[in-house]
Enzyme design. Structure first.
Site, PDB file in Angstrom:
ATOM      1  N   ASP A   1       0.889  -1.168   0.000  1.00 13.20           N
ATOM      2  CA  ASP A   1       0.000   0.000   0.000  1.00 13.20           C
ATOM      3  C   ASP A   1       0.921   1.211   0.000  1.00 13.20           C
ATOM      4  O   ASP A   1       1.641   1.455   0.985  1.00 13.20           O
ATOM      5  CB  ASP A   1      -0.886  -0.035   1.255  1.00 13.20           C
ATOM      6  CG  ASP A   1      -1.755   1.208   1.377  1.00 13.20           C
ATOM      7  OD1 ASP A   1      -1.573   2.160   0.588  1.00 13.20           O
ATOM      8  OD2 ASP A   1      -2.606   1.227   2.289  1.00 13.20           O
TER       9      ASP A   1
ATOM     10  N   SER B   1       0.878  12.742 -14.851  1.00 11.15           N
ATOM     11  CA  SER B   1      -0.291  12.787 -15.750  1.00 11.15           C
ATOM     12  C   SER B   1      -0.175  14.062 -16.566  1.00 11.15           C
ATOM     13  O   SER B   1       0.359  15.073 -16.080  1.00 11.15           O
ATOM     14  CB  SER B   1      -1.586  12.840 -14.934  1.00 11.15           C
ATOM     15  OG  SER B   1      -2.673  13.202 -15.774  1.00 11.15           O
TER      16      SER B   1
ATOM     17  N   TYR C   1      -6.420  16.234  -8.009  1.00 14.76           N
ATOM     18  CA  TYR C   1      -5.652  15.138  -8.633  1.00 14.76           C
ATOM     19  C   TYR C   1      -4.565  15.728  -9.536  1.00 14.76           C
ATOM     20  O   TYR C   1      -3.391  15.354  -9.449  1.00 14.76           O
ATOM     21  CB  TYR C   1      -6.582  14.232  -9.438  1.00 14.76           C
ATOM     22  CG  TYR C   1      -5.853  13.247 -10.319  1.00 14.76           C
ATOM     23  CD1 TYR C   1      -5.311  12.072  -9.790  1.00 14.76           C
ATOM     24  CD2 TYR C   1      -5.685  13.476 -11.692  1.00 14.76           C
ATOM     25  CE1 TYR C   1      -4.622  11.170 -10.600  1.00 14.76           C
ATOM     26  CE2 TYR C   1      -5.013  12.578 -12.507  1.00 14.76           C
ATOM     27  CZ  TYR C   1      -4.480  11.422 -11.954  1.00 14.76           C
ATOM     28  OH  TYR C   1      -3.802  10.530 -12.756  1.00 14.76           O
TER      29      TYR C   1
ATOM     30  N   LYS D   1      -0.396  15.568  -9.355  1.00 14.29           N
ATOM     31  CA  LYS D   1       0.484  15.086 -10.424  1.00 14.29           C
ATOM     32  C   LYS D   1       1.480  16.185 -10.830  1.00 14.29           C
ATOM     33  O   LYS D   1       2.604  15.887 -11.234  1.00 14.29           O
ATOM     34  CB  LYS D   1      -0.340  14.608 -11.622  1.00 14.29           C
ATOM     35  CG  LYS D   1      -1.162  13.345 -11.326  1.00 14.29           C
ATOM     36  CD  LYS D   1      -0.273  12.154 -10.912  1.00 14.29           C
ATOM     37  CE  LYS D   1      -1.029  10.845 -10.878  1.00 14.29           C
ATOM     38  NZ  LYS D   1      -0.164   9.691 -10.553  1.00 14.29           N
TER      39      LYS D   1
END
Ligand SMILES: NC(=O)c1ccc[n+]([C@@H]2O[C@H](COP(=O)([O-])OP(=O)(O)OC[C@H]3O[C@@H](n4cnc5c(N)ncnc54)[C@H](O)[C@@H]3O)[C@@H](O)[C@H]2O)c1
Length: 247
Positions: free
Chosen positions: A58, A136, A149, A153
């Site tokens: 994890d 990303s 998000y 990134k």
């Protein structure tokens, strides 16, 4: 590209890009530690590959990184390549709709793991090693609906550049910035297995190359950045986006 006997850790290796990265390295001779929070998925990918092992990592857990470093060093004596690939989007769209927990989780799952990987893996990486993270294209050219998000990134890209300077000349640090791909990401971000035809067309209309990325597009770029052919490249963010970020 040749990765004979290289010792590779892939995070998020049970699905999507990570599974393709694990398969790609193994196909070029590497020993791959396939890791994922879903240990059964990691094991299934490892079972396909010669010399691969699986580990339930994890990436939000510091202890799990420390334990994984011990396991890899015990098995193989060191680490040559780390693909920090695991990551998650959030649901809910605009930032005004999100909870503080959702916002914080983007940092916990997308950014902090690179700190843990650096802290626990780098001491076992000899000169000539490489780290390649999955950022990303949204980290460079954000669009609405995934702002925290995309910001996380963006942080991956900045961490990559800073770390590249700190670890040079011994260890190269690079990242890839993929465009949308049909992986488990669609389920994580939108709760759907597959984009509707309309939605897919909208996405593809923004990509000059006329299609979404494939896991193999991403894996090939990660392998290139980790290879000796890229020995002078560090701090690079390679857009794997079919031209999406140009316009
Ligand atoms: N698919 C896209 O459109 C896209 C585009 C750009 C970047 N990315 C990034 O690519 C990376 C891989 O995503 P994907 O598209 O292959 O999605 P995916 O859902 O197919 O794979 C993600 C994998 O990460 C694992 N995972 C989730 N939480 C984890 C945790 N806490 N610890 C360890 N493993 C965990 C999942 O079990 C899964 O196997 C992510 O960092 C994602 O943000 C995806």
């Amino acid at each position: 590209m040749n990765f004979d006997d290289k010792r590779v850790i892939v995070t998020g290796g049970g699905s999507g890009f990570g599974a393709a990265i694990a398969r790609g390295f193994a196909s070029k001779g590497a020993r791959v530690m396939v890791t994922d929070i879903d240990v059964e998925a990691a094991q299934a990918v490892a079972n396909e590959l010669d010399g691969a092992l699986a580990f339930g990592l994890d990436v939000t857990s510091e202890d799990a990184h420390s334990e994984l470093a011990e396991v890899v060093v015990e098995a193989w004596g060191g680490i040559d390549i780390v693909a920090c690939n695991a990551g998650m989007p959030h649901r809910g769209g605009y930032m005004t709709n999100l909870t503080t927990e959702q916002f914080d989780f983007m940092w916990t799952v997308n950014v902090r793991p690179i700190f843990f990987a650096t802290k626990y893996f780098v001491p076992h990486m000899p000169p000539g090693s490489a780290i390649v993270s999955t950022a990303s294209i949204g980290g460079r050219r954000p669009r609405k609906g995934l702002t925290p998000y995309n910001a996380s990134k963006g942080a991956v890209i900045t961490l990559t550049k800073g770390l590249a300077v700190e670890l040079a000349p011994d260890i190269r640090v690079n990242c890839v910035a993929p465009v949308s791909a049909a992986t488990g990401f669609d389920m994580s971000a939108m709760g759907i297995e597959k984009l509707s035809e309309n939605r897919e067309k909208m996405v593809i209309d923004g990509i000059p190359m006329g299609r979404r990325a494939t896991p193999e597009d991403v894996a090939n770029s990660v392998m290139f950045l980790a290879s000796s052919e890229a020995e002078f490249l560090t701090g690079v963010c390679l857009d794997v986006d079919g031209g999406r970020s140009i316009g």
